[in-house]
Write a protein that holds these residues in place. Structure first.
Motif, PDB file in Angstrom:
ATOM      1  N   GLY A  35       0.778  -1.230   0.000  1.00  0.00           N
ATOM      2  CA  GLY A  35       0.000   0.000   0.000  1.00  0.00           C
ATOM      3  C   GLY A  35       0.808   1.278   0.000  1.00  0.00           C
ATOM      4  O   GLY A  35       0.234   2.365  -0.012  1.00  0.00           O
ATOM      5  N   PHE A  36       2.140   1.189   0.017  1.00  0.00           N
ATOM      6  CA  PHE A  36       2.961   2.397   0.035  1.00  0.00           C
ATOM      7  C   PHE A  36       2.889   3.097  -1.314  1.00  0.00           C
ATOM      8  O   PHE A  36       3.014   2.466  -2.362  1.00  0.00           O
ATOM      9  CB  PHE A  36       4.426   2.060   0.367  1.00  0.00           C
ATOM     10  N   LYS A  37       2.670   4.390  -1.313  1.00  0.00           N
ATOM     11  CA  LYS A  37       2.617   5.195  -2.533  1.00  0.00           C
ATOM     12  C   LYS A  37       3.920   5.977  -2.659  1.00  0.00           C
ATOM     13  O   LYS A  37       4.289   6.718  -1.751  1.00  0.00           O
ATOM     14  CB  LYS A  37       1.440   6.182  -2.507  1.00  0.00           C
ATOM     15  N   SER A  38       4.616   5.784  -3.770  1.00  0.00           N
ATOM     16  CA  SER A  38       5.875   6.498  -3.972  1.00  0.00           C
ATOM     17  C   SER A  38       5.608   7.989  -4.130  1.00  0.00           C
ATOM     18  O   SER A  38       4.525   8.408  -4.517  1.00  0.00           O
ATOM     19  CB  SER A  38       6.599   5.969  -5.201  1.00  0.00           C
ATOM     20  N   SER A  39       6.610   8.784  -3.800  1.00  0.00           N
ATOM     21  CA  SER A  39       6.462  10.224  -3.906  1.00  0.00           C
ATOM     22  C   SER A  39       7.721  10.823  -4.507  1.00  0.00           C
ATOM     23  O   SER A  39       8.753  10.173  -4.606  1.00  0.00           O
ATOM     24  CB  SER A  39       6.183  10.833  -2.526  1.00  0.00           C
ATOM     25  N   ASP A  40       7.612  12.038  -4.919  1.00  0.00           N
ATOM     26  CA  ASP A  40       8.745  12.784  -5.464  1.00  0.00           C
ATOM     27  C   ASP A  40       8.541  14.241  -5.085  1.00  0.00           C
ATOM     28  O   ASP A  40       7.444  14.648  -4.701  1.00  0.00           O
ATOM     29  CB  ASP A  40       8.820  12.612  -6.985  1.00  0.00           C
ATOM     30  N   VAL A  41       9.593  15.034  -5.172  1.00  0.00           N
ATOM     31  CA  VAL A  41       9.493  16.443  -4.825  1.00  0.00           C
ATOM     32  C   VAL A  41       9.170  17.265  -6.066  1.00  0.00           C
ATOM     33  O   VAL A  41       9.325  16.803  -7.194  1.00  0.00           O
ATOM     34  CB  VAL A  41      10.792  16.951  -4.161  1.00  0.00           C
ATOM     35  N   GLU A  42       8.710  18.468  -5.839  1.00  0.00           N
ATOM     36  CA  GLU A  42       8.408  19.389  -6.926  1.00  0.00           C
ATOM     37  C   GLU A  42       9.694  19.670  -7.705  1.00  0.00           C
ATOM     38  O   GLU A  42      10.766  19.830  -7.105  1.00  0.00           O
ATOM     39  CB  GLU A  42       7.869  20.681  -6.306  1.00  0.00           C
ATOM     40  N   PRO A  43       9.641  19.737  -9.024  1.00  0.00           N
ATOM     41  CA  PRO A  43      10.851  20.015  -9.810  1.00  0.00           C
ATOM     42  C   PRO A  43      11.503  21.333  -9.400  1.00  0.00           C
ATOM     43  O   PRO A  43      10.816  22.289  -9.030  1.00  0.00           O
ATOM     44  CB  PRO A  43      10.342  20.080 -11.251  1.00  0.00           C
ATOM     45  N   PHE A  44      12.830  21.373  -9.475  1.00  0.00           N
ATOM     46  CA  PHE A  44      13.566  22.571  -9.061  1.00  0.00           C
ATOM     47  C   PHE A  44      13.200  23.774  -9.918  1.00  0.00           C
ATOM     48  O   PHE A  44      13.191  24.907  -9.434  1.00  0.00           O
ATOM     49  CB  PHE A  44      15.081  22.324  -9.117  1.00  0.00           C
ATOM     50  N   ALA A  45      12.863  23.554 -11.162  1.00  0.00           N
ATOM     51  CA  ALA A  45      12.448  24.664 -12.030  1.00  0.00           C
ATOM     52  C   ALA A  45      11.218  25.352 -11.456  1.00  0.00           C
ATOM     53  O   ALA A  45      11.115  26.588 -11.502  1.00  0.00           O
ATOM     54  CB  ALA A  45      12.165  24.155 -13.438  1.00  0.00           C
ATOM     55  N   ASN A  46      10.299  24.586 -10.898  1.00  0.00           N
ATOM     56  CA  ASN A  46       9.112  25.180 -10.274  1.00  0.00           C
ATOM     57  C   ASN A  46       9.490  25.976  -9.026  1.00  0.00           C
ATOM     58  O   ASN A  46       8.914  27.013  -8.746  1.00  0.00           O
ATOM     59  CB  ASN A  46       8.086  24.109  -9.909  1.00  0.00           C
ATOM     60  N   VAL A  47      10.468  25.455  -8.275  1.00  0.00           N
ATOM     61  CA  VAL A  47      10.939  26.169  -7.083  1.00  0.00           C
ATOM     62  C   VAL A  47      11.561  27.492  -7.499  1.00  0.00           C
ATOM     63  O   VAL A  47      11.314  28.529  -6.886  1.00  0.00           O
ATOM     64  CB  VAL A  47      11.956  25.296  -6.302  1.00  0.00           C
ATOM     65  N   LEU A  48      12.356  27.470  -8.560  1.00  0.00           N
ATOM     66  CA  LEU A  48      12.974  28.702  -9.050  1.00  0.00           C
ATOM     67  C   LEU A  48      11.935  29.685  -9.567  1.00  0.00           C
ATOM     68  O   LEU A  48      12.074  30.900  -9.382  1.00  0.00           O
ATOM     69  CB  LEU A  48      13.955  28.379 -10.183  1.00  0.00           C
ATOM     70  N   ASP A  49      10.902  29.164 -10.226  1.00  0.00           N
ATOM     71  CA  ASP A  49       9.849  30.043 -10.743  1.00  0.00           C
ATOM     72  C   ASP A  49       9.165  30.815  -9.630  1.00  0.00           C
ATOM     73  O   ASP A  49       8.740  31.951  -9.823  1.00  0.00           O
ATOM     74  CB  ASP A  49       8.807  29.244 -11.528  1.00  0.00           C
TER      75      ASP A  49
END
Length: 128
Positions: A35-49
């Motif tokens: 039942g574990f759902k993998s995750s990822d972080v917001e792309p760095f380009a979005n952070v820079l934006d």
């Protein structure tokens, strides 16, 4: 807009890369957890934006960037994670590919910082 400091941007990216690597490690650690759902972080380009940085043109002849031609890309059903019978969505192969991306980006980040550091040192020693 204020000044843009290369070392500050590089530091932010290094922090982002550390968070992304921790997220990838957590996904791999839970690869067998039902039942574990993998995750990822917001792309760095979005952070820079979100920092409202823009390219500075010091001359009218400089090429500007036209953001109206940039399209958003949506995730397709075929590009999404495979979900196992147990409900787990971690793919070790995809996580290892992401870890390789983090390694490559970190190496590039540190190479750029080293190059600019050498340029600053060279400019301060220029009069000797």
């Amino acid at each position: 807009m204020g000044s843009v400091f290369l070392f500050d941007v590089a530091s932010r990216q290094a922090q982002w890369l550390a968070v992304r690597q921790a997220t990838i490690s957590g996904n791999i650690a839970n690869a067998n957890t039902p039942g574990f759902k993998s995750s990822d972080v917001e792309p760095f380009a979005n952070v820079l934006d979100k920092t409202q940085l823009s390219m500075a043109a010091t001359d009218r002849g400089h090429i500007g960037s036209d953001t109206s031609q940039v399209r958003a890309v949506k995730v397709k059903k075929t590009d999404s994670w495979d979900v196992m019978h147990s409900g787990n969505s971690v793919s070790i192969e995809q996580e290892m590919a992401k870890a390789g991306d983090v390694n490559r980006d970190y190496s590039l980040n540190t190479s750029i910082v080293k190059a600019f550091h050498r340029m600053i040192l060279a400019s301060t020693r220029g009069g000797q």
